[in-house]
Design a protein around this motif. Structure first.
Motif, PDB file in Angstrom:
ATOM      1  N   LYS A 128      -6.220  -7.756   3.713  1.00  0.00           N
ATOM      2  CA  LYS A 128      -5.621  -8.486   2.240  1.00  0.00           C
ATOM      3  C   LYS A 128      -5.572  -7.230   0.984  1.00  0.00           C
ATOM      4  N   ILE A 132      -6.359  -6.210  -2.735  1.00  0.00           N
ATOM      5  CA  ILE A 132      -7.330  -6.523  -3.765  1.00  0.00           C
ATOM      6  C   ILE A 132      -7.460  -5.331  -4.761  1.00  0.00           C
ATOM      7  N   TYR A 179      -4.973  -2.060   0.458  1.00  0.00           N
ATOM      8  CA  TYR A 179      -5.186  -2.969   1.623  1.00  0.00           C
ATOM      9  C   TYR A 179      -6.395  -2.860   2.351  1.00  0.00           C
ATOM     10  N   GLU A 221     -10.078  -7.770   6.124  1.00  0.00           N
ATOM     11  CA  GLU A 221     -10.826  -9.012   5.877  1.00  0.00           C
ATOM     12  C   GLU A 221     -11.598  -9.276   7.150  1.00  0.00           C
TER      13      GLU A 221
END
Length: 342
Positions: free
Chosen positions: A2, A4, A54, A57
């Motif tokens: 993911k 962030i 990246y 997760e």
């Protein structure tokens, strides 16, 4: 993975390498895939233009490569092995003593067949020094199913895949046979070679006895060496099939258990290995063929570390040397960094 904000990335795991470029000075990864971001990393990441990252997760049932590497290490670890730094999903195992490396080839093969996980080792049944890197493990992807590691561990069992056996037999005796040496017609050249090889492993040679080509004399010399405390006895000379070569018969006459007379190794086909039992101890009594005296490396170099480590050699152990048992007599010998005995 993911995306962030970098300033919120502390504790997260990077999914790819991040490169820092300083013209004329540096162009290299400043953080590697799998790195766990710390508070101190944030200014550095921002300085290379990374305002977003990246990251991995984490999901239930999935392991990061470093976590998986720890599990693979646990499958290998044993006494006298220490762990190197866990880095990028890799961990190395390092010898903590001088000794004989043992590798369970069959179970390592089984584990490597699972895919996405691997263990690589140096060859077993050879001596290693303290500090030698003997194995490395890693998982291939950044993340891996925990279930796959669990199944691999169940398949190979609890016994460690690697071991280092310390050298335990520290004394030896040499029995030199041959009328030509006994009567002083020639100078013994065999004994000094054997002594040199034993001393490489810190083995003390208690005695060297020179006897005539008499089975009774050879037998008595072997038994006296054992009575005097020798933990190993090596007989030189008289090992061929000539009628006056009496050493194999003398070794048998002591009551020693003959494991093998002959081996699929060149040089060294006429090697004899046996064990004499005294006070609950197994004392190797070996007949060394003439090639040990003049060959750069022979079967003696393959078996000696195993004998000093206290291994009880079997006929199967001897037979397995056939694959790789032909020395190529290279102009420059690089043993053991060659194929001989492997």
């Amino acid at each position: 993975m993911k995306l962030i904000d970098t300033e919120k990335a502390v504790g997260h795991v990077l999914c790819h390498d991040l490169t820092q470029i300083i013209p004329g000075v540096k162009k290299d990864a400043i953080f590697r895939k799998g790195h766990v971001v710390t508070e101190e990393d944030i200014p550095v990441l921002l300085s290379i233009g990374k305002e977003h990252l990246y990251v991995w997760e984490k999901k239930e049932g999935m392991l990061h490569e470093d976590e998986a590497a720890e599990i693979l290490y646990d499958m290998c670890k044993n006494d006298y092995l220490v762990k190197g730094e866990v880095k990028e999903g890799k961990v190395e195992l390092i010898a903590d003593i001088d000794g004989l490396l043992k590798v369970d080839k069959e179970r390592i093969f089984q584990l490597n067949c699972f895919g996405e996980i691997m263990i690589a080792t140096i060859h077993g049944n050879f001596p290693v020094k303290k500090g030698t890197k003997v194995a490395g493990t890693r998982v291939i992807p950044l993340i891996i199913e925990e279930e796959k590691l669990k199944k691999a561990k169940e398949a190979i069992g609890e016994e460690p895949l690697l071991a280092i056996l310390p050298f335990v037999k520290k004394t030896a005796a040499i029995v030199t046979t041959g009328s030509e040496v006994f009567k002083g017609r020639i100078t013994d050249k065999f004994g000094p070679v054997v002594k040199g090889k034993l001393e490489e492993f810190g083995v003390q040679v208690l005695s060297q006895t020179i006897v005539d080509d008499s089975q009774e004399d050879i037998k008595n010399a072997i038994l006296k060496a054992i009575e005097d405390g020798a933990e190993m006895v090596f007989c030189t000379g008289g090992m061929s099939v000539d009628p006056d070569d009496r050493t194999p018969g003398a070794i048998k006459a002591t009551g020693a258990e003959i494991v093998s007379y002959g081996a699929p190794v060149l040089p060294g086909a006429m090697f004899l290995v046996s064990y004499y039992y005294k006070d609950g101890k197994e004392i190797p009594v070996c007949g060394l063929p003439g090639c040990v005296m003049y060959g750069k490396r022979t079967i003696f170099d393959l078996l000696l570390p195993r004998l000093i480590a206290g291994e009880k050699l079997s006929m199967k152990d001897m037979a397995e040397y056939g694959h790789g048992g032909l020395c190529e007599n290279c102009p420059v010998c690089t043993f053991p960094k060659c194929g001989f005995g492997k």
